[in-house]
Write a protein that holds these residues in place. Sequence first.
Motif, PDB file in Angstrom:
ATOM      1  N   GLY A 128      -5.298  -0.231  -6.737  1.00 59.50           N
ATOM      2  CA  GLY A 128      -5.939  -1.043  -5.703  1.00 59.50           C
ATOM      3  C   GLY A 128      -5.022  -2.164  -5.245  1.00 59.50           C
ATOM      4  N   LEU A 129      -4.373  -2.809  -6.207  1.00 57.19           N
ATOM      5  CA  LEU A 129      -3.433  -3.880  -5.856  1.00 57.19           C
ATOM      6  C   LEU A 129      -2.341  -3.342  -4.940  1.00 57.19           C
ATOM      7  CD1 LEU A 129      -2.920  -5.631  -9.333  1.00 57.19           C
ATOM      8  CD2 LEU A 129      -4.268  -6.455  -7.402  1.00 57.19           C
ATOM      9  N   ALA A 130      -1.820  -2.167  -5.276  1.00 55.21           N
ATOM     10  CA  ALA A 130      -0.723  -1.593  -4.484  1.00 55.21           C
ATOM     11  C   ALA A 130      -1.158  -1.440  -3.028  1.00 55.21           C
ATOM     12  CB  ALA A 130      -0.304  -0.254  -5.068  1.00 55.21           C
ATOM     13  N   GLN A 131      -2.373  -0.961  -2.817  1.00 54.20           N
ATOM     14  CA  GLN A 131      -2.818  -0.730  -1.445  1.00 54.20           C
ATOM     15  C   GLN A 131      -3.114  -2.037  -0.714  1.00 54.20           C
ATOM     16  OE1 GLN A 131      -5.745   2.458  -1.187  1.00 54.20           O
ATOM     17  NE2 GLN A 131      -4.468   3.774  -2.437  1.00 54.20           N
ATOM     18  N   GLY A 132      -3.642  -3.021  -1.442  1.00 51.13           N
ATOM     19  CA  GLY A 132      -3.904  -4.313  -0.810  1.00 51.13           C
ATOM     20  C   GLY A 132      -2.610  -5.050  -0.473  1.00 51.13           C
ATOM     21  N   ILE A 133      -1.658  -4.992  -1.379  1.00 54.97           N
ATOM     22  CA  ILE A 133      -0.360  -5.627  -1.131  1.00 54.97           C
ATOM     23  C   ILE A 133       0.339  -4.923   0.032  1.00 54.97           C
ATOM     24  CG2 ILE A 133       1.954  -5.963  -2.127  1.00 54.97           C
ATOM     25  CD1 ILE A 133       0.495  -6.389  -4.860  1.00 54.97           C
ATOM     26  N   ALA A 134       0.173  -3.611   0.101  1.00 57.78           N
ATOM     27  CA  ALA A 134       0.783  -2.853   1.197  1.00 57.78           C
ATOM     28  C   ALA A 134       0.243  -3.317   2.544  1.00 57.78           C
ATOM     29  CB  ALA A 134       0.527  -1.360   1.014  1.00 57.78           C
ATOM     30  N   GLN A 135      -1.045  -3.646   2.605  1.00 55.04           N
ATOM     31  CA  GLN A 135      -1.573  -4.175   3.876  1.00 55.04           C
ATOM     32  C   GLN A 135      -0.948  -5.526   4.197  1.00 55.04           C
ATOM     33  OE1 GLN A 135      -5.841  -4.814   4.389  1.00 55.04           O
ATOM     34  NE2 GLN A 135      -5.554  -5.241   6.558  1.00 55.04           N
ATOM     35  N   ALA A 136      -0.766  -6.336   3.174  1.00 55.84           N
ATOM     36  CA  ALA A 136      -0.225  -7.679   3.408  1.00 55.84           C
ATOM     37  C   ALA A 136       1.230  -7.627   3.877  1.00 55.84           C
ATOM     38  CB  ALA A 136      -0.340  -8.513   2.130  1.00 55.84           C
ATOM     39  N   LEU A 137       2.009  -6.707   3.318  1.00 51.28           N
ATOM     40  CA  LEU A 137       3.456  -6.777   3.536  1.00 51.28           C
ATOM     41  C   LEU A 137       4.079  -5.587   4.276  1.00 51.28           C
ATOM     42  CD1 LEU A 137       4.677  -8.186   0.077  1.00 51.28           C
ATOM     43  CD2 LEU A 137       4.226  -9.442   2.189  1.00 51.28           C
ATOM     44  N   TYR A 138       3.490  -4.397   4.208  1.00 49.99           N
ATOM     45  CA  TYR A 138       4.259  -3.229   4.647  1.00 49.99           C
ATOM     46  C   TYR A 138       3.605  -2.358   5.724  1.00 49.99           C
ATOM     47  CZ  TYR A 138       6.555  -4.420   0.235  1.00 49.99           C
ATOM     48  OH  TYR A 138       7.169  -5.081  -0.781  1.00 49.99           O
ATOM     49  N   GLU A 139       2.329  -2.019   5.549  1.00 45.72           N
ATOM     50  CA  GLU A 139       1.780  -0.898   6.317  1.00 45.72           C
ATOM     51  C   GLU A 139       1.147  -1.330   7.630  1.00 45.72           C
ATOM     52  OE1 GLU A 139      -0.850   1.494   3.926  1.00 45.72           O
ATOM     53  OE2 GLU A 139       0.592   1.582   2.290  1.00 45.72           O
ATOM     54  N   GLU A 140       1.343  -0.517   8.641  1.00 45.46           N
ATOM     55  CA  GLU A 140       0.654  -0.710   9.916  1.00 45.46           C
ATOM     56  C   GLU A 140       0.770   0.571  10.729  1.00 45.46           C
ATOM     57  OE1 GLU A 140       2.187  -3.813  12.457  1.00 45.46           O
ATOM     58  OE2 GLU A 140       0.305  -3.881  13.562  1.00 45.46           O
ATOM     59  N   ALA A 141      -0.366   1.041  11.205  1.00 47.44           N
ATOM     60  CA  ALA A 141      -0.351   2.176  12.128  1.00 47.44           C
ATOM     61  C   ALA A 141      -0.192   1.609  13.536  1.00 47.44           C
ATOM     62  CB  ALA A 141      -1.643   2.973  12.017  1.00 47.44           C
ATOM     63  N   VAL A 142       0.872   1.994  14.195  1.00 42.09           N
ATOM     64  CA  VAL A 142       1.204   1.414  15.499  1.00 42.09           C
ATOM     65  C   VAL A 142       1.090   2.474  16.589  1.00 42.09           C
ATOM     66  CG1 VAL A 142       2.989   0.253  16.843  1.00 42.09           C
ATOM     67  CG2 VAL A 142       2.809  -0.182  14.381  1.00 42.09           C
ATOM     68  N   HIS A 143       0.337   2.153  17.626  1.00 41.71           N
ATOM     69  CA  HIS A 143       0.314   2.995  18.821  1.00 41.71           C
ATOM     70  C   HIS A 143       1.123   2.295  19.909  1.00 41.71           C
ATOM     71  CE1 HIS A 143      -3.213   4.673  16.714  1.00 41.71           C
ATOM     72  NE2 HIS A 143      -2.964   5.773  17.397  1.00 41.71           N
ATOM     73  N   ASP A 144       1.941   3.042  20.616  1.00 45.71           N
ATOM     74  CA  ASP A 144       2.726   2.405  21.679  1.00 45.71           C
ATOM     75  C   ASP A 144       1.869   2.258  22.935  1.00 45.71           C
ATOM     76  OD1 ASP A 144       2.653   4.828  23.016  1.00 45.71           O
ATOM     77  OD2 ASP A 144       4.764   5.316  22.648  1.00 45.71           O
ATOM     78  N   GLU A 145       2.488   1.791  24.007  1.00 45.65           N
ATOM     79  CA  GLU A 145       1.716   1.443  25.202  1.00 45.65           C
ATOM     80  C   GLU A 145       1.098   2.662  25.889  1.00 45.65           C
ATOM     81  OE1 GLU A 145       4.892   1.005  24.731  1.00 45.65           O
ATOM     82  OE2 GLU A 145       5.923   2.218  26.229  1.00 45.65           O
ATOM     83  N   SER A 146       1.545   3.849  25.503  1.00 46.70           N
ATOM     84  CA  SER A 146       0.904   5.045  26.071  1.00 46.70           C
ATOM     85  C   SER A 146      -0.102   5.656  25.092  1.00 46.70           C
ATOM     86  CB  SER A 146       1.969   6.083  26.456  1.00 46.70           C
ATOM     87  OG  SER A 146       2.684   6.479  25.316  1.00 46.70           O
TER      88      SER A 146
END
Lengths: 179, 811
Positions: free
Chosen positions: B683-701
């Motif tokens: 759980g810590l790994a996934q919470g820390i990942a939100q704080a520092l690493y992970e993001e699903a990015v959609h571009d302008e299209s």
Amino acid sequence: MRITVTVDGTTYRDEVAPRQLLVHHLREAIGKTGTVVGCDTSNCGACTVHLDGQSVKSCSVLAVQADGAEITTVEGLARDGVLHPLQQAFHDNHALQCGFCTPGMIMQSIDLLADNPDPDEQAVRHGLKGNLCRCTGYQNIVRAVLDAAQRLRPDPAPTGATEATEATATPGELVGGER
Amino acid sequence: MTATIEPEVGRARPRKEDARLVTGRTRWTDNLTVPGLLHLAFLRSPVAHAKITSIDVEAARRAPGVVAVFTGRDIADAQGSLPCAWPVTADQVAPAAPSLAVDQVNFAGEAVAVVVARGKAEAHDALEAIDVDYDELPVVLDLRAAIAEDADVVHPDLGTNRSAHWVFDSAEAGTGGDVEQAIAEAEVLIERTYRQQRLIPAFMEPRSVLVDPTGEQTTVWSATQIPHILRLMLALTTGVPEHKLRVIAPDVGGGFGGKLQVTPEEVVALVVATRLGKPVKWTESRSESLLSAHHGRDQLQRLTLAARRDGTVTGLKVDLLADMGAYLRLVTPGVPILGAFMFNAIYKFPAYRFACTNVFTTKTPTDAYRGAGRPEATFAIERLMDELAAELGRDPIELREQNWIKHDEFPFTTVCGLEYDSGNYEAATARAKELFGYDELRAEQRERRDRGDSVQLGIGTSTFTEMCGLAPSRVLGSLSYGAGGWEHAAIRMLPSGKVEVVTGSSAHGQGHETAWSQIVADQLGVPFEDVEVLHGDTQSSPKGLDTYGSRSLTVGAMAVLKAGEKVIRKARRVAAHMMECAEDDLEFTGGRFTVRGTERSTGITEVALAVFAAHDLPDGVEPSLDSAATFDPDNFSFPHGTHLCAVEVDTETGFVKIRKYVCVDDVGVVVNPVIVEGQVHGGLAQGIAQALYEEAVHDESGTLTTGTFADYLLPSAVDLPHFDTDRTETPSTTNQLGVKGVGEAGTIASTPAVVNAVVDAVRHFGVDDIQMPCTPMRVWTAINGGPTDAGGPGGEAGGGLGSIDSTGGAL
């Protein structure tokens, strides 16, 4: 193309398509479903096996490249029903939850300890950075590898000796892989 | 036989499950095959929003090995609409959700056609021969723009991008005061807008489904968390009668909410297999998974906290925009609502208002991801408490303590009307501070700051609670959820003395087989090894509501315990008959019925054998000890904990390194400490990942640019620190076992602890927020941009190579 591979001690001769990946050959033709596919960009390491004694991501090797090779998968580690020390260490240290990354983690850990039999925590973390786990946060995996290193040591250091070596695992071209 | 048997509950048992998992003797869905199996491949839309003007599949149909090709139009009569089980408001609007798009695609990655072929490679090859013409529509990406007056709409027939507006107001509910009055009278107001970036559950085992229609029942193997719910929903969606379906979740490689879904691919596989009369299998690639499996989080939180100068909090107002993505999946609209009762957290707010607008965009649908609503809420309140402490010049822990519920105030009814059962925030916090070396680290922080060190130290706190054990059925009913929250179990006493435990919980890595065995071994006094746990198959485990929401132990294991009580009750009657005594004269301990005050006894396994023979049973007693129970909890449980994080921020590069992470969780009674510790680590790994690493990015299209593990940054072993974990133990009073649930705790607590630490490290540069994930570029920009820019998005999105949009696309 016709290839011959020895997998977990048994020799197989098969016709394979030139584009066939080793991991698919292992899973679909040879039935070694213990080795799994977790991604399509060589990042996750779930498919790690040993090819002539070196760990490789079997999704990044063509089956034809393995012609004549000796391959060990997670299914070939236990001897006469006795777990390999790393399998045992993963169990004893609760180093797995869902278990999907585990075959690759174990195969990579064996390779890591072959390169560096006495790693410290950071060396283990670096040696495993090409293998992703979503369940454990890696802490118990690291602990299991350090535990296995102790078990595998031919002449165990006296208890209380905690001196860490300076050695750092240096993953080779085919081993681990950079993210 | 000795009476001094070590209890199983509380013992650090290595897991039973491991034997097959460490040797590769696994049954992942993709490992399975049946005679005549055909393979599916899906063609997915490359554009986010478009009318489909034509699809030409003729060339694909003629490709080698191809058995059939179907478009949405081909199966429109059979595929139904994907289910949403949680209409959060009576006037919620939702579009039809076809598994294969028929006229229009609404996110990039939506399936538009399926190829059925002899081999997987042949199926994929044929995708290239399908020709689709798209007439593109404007994309809808930004949450605020999506609800503006003249916004382009995702679903023109709905006429709006607003799916629902859900409100809880403590004054209206009679559970607290009026928040507007609290704000008007506040001596201090903290107003912030936080963004919960879009995340991807990213379970390690890609999703896979195999449907075999050749038996009397059609069998569906699926990599799912919810075999029971899936069976019902497949029946309701496709019209295949429920009793003609059998669903099996074999070994499942993680879920984290990501496999709490009824997927388009499951529906299509069932429809296609039924139509062809042949078994079919689909296994996704990782890219397909990241692109089209549901995402999580993605909220914009507007927050106002009211307080007095002395630090007492007086009100909290929460305004959310929650991104549904293009469709409402199984519980999509309910995810932000699960957070509605958690923003007030462990604090005694007298007034509270929560309003959430669920918004459609042309992005991958969102749904449950570990914590589901509660991490978002916890992040907001724990960040606000640090901001209030900074505003007042107070120590953030001391300020929290001033406002939290004291241990002697439980049970405590919150401003949301929830009754917190038990807890001891003081004890967990004291232990965490001690393990952390709080005072020493604060001293070092001052020293580095005074010295102007280029590497600054920051300390972050998170004192969290969560609601676990989803859920009392009456509460779910009051929230308009489409089902109850009970769980089912059965125990079968085999004549040889072995025991089968049937559970409706559906493990996918949690260790239920081990934990349930420990509980039953203690209860029935049989060896741990003699208990077999059966789950994940609607034939062997016919009834259940599956695994999510930290519910398995608090609800599922309680059902097991209740079934065990019935077994003992039945056995007691037979034992009394066997020993010719009254039932009341018997005491049952360590697996034996003993006649009080005598040496006479008989074991429950001997009773089981006698019942099997059935030669001499009391009148009216049926020859079976087997028992079933369905348990519906009266209340949630409320685990809590104190998490402390120290980070080193290199002010020259913006790089964040976690120096120390300490957490002391209180999850009530612990059945197996190693399993609990493992859940916390993950759980810590996934919470820390939100704080520092992970993001699903959609571009302008509207294209997902973080569609591989090279771009969506799951942390590796080098990206995470060693965690120092400990526990305090305050038993839950809402269930007999005293357990509280632990599956989501680490994820919920850790994200704000890390971000609080990062902000704390650079606050003296005038920084009061850094958007997640706190990438080196964002941290560096915050430091160098000064206070006016500090709340901005920073210089780049967090999504690694895929990040081309400085705002992460969504804001």
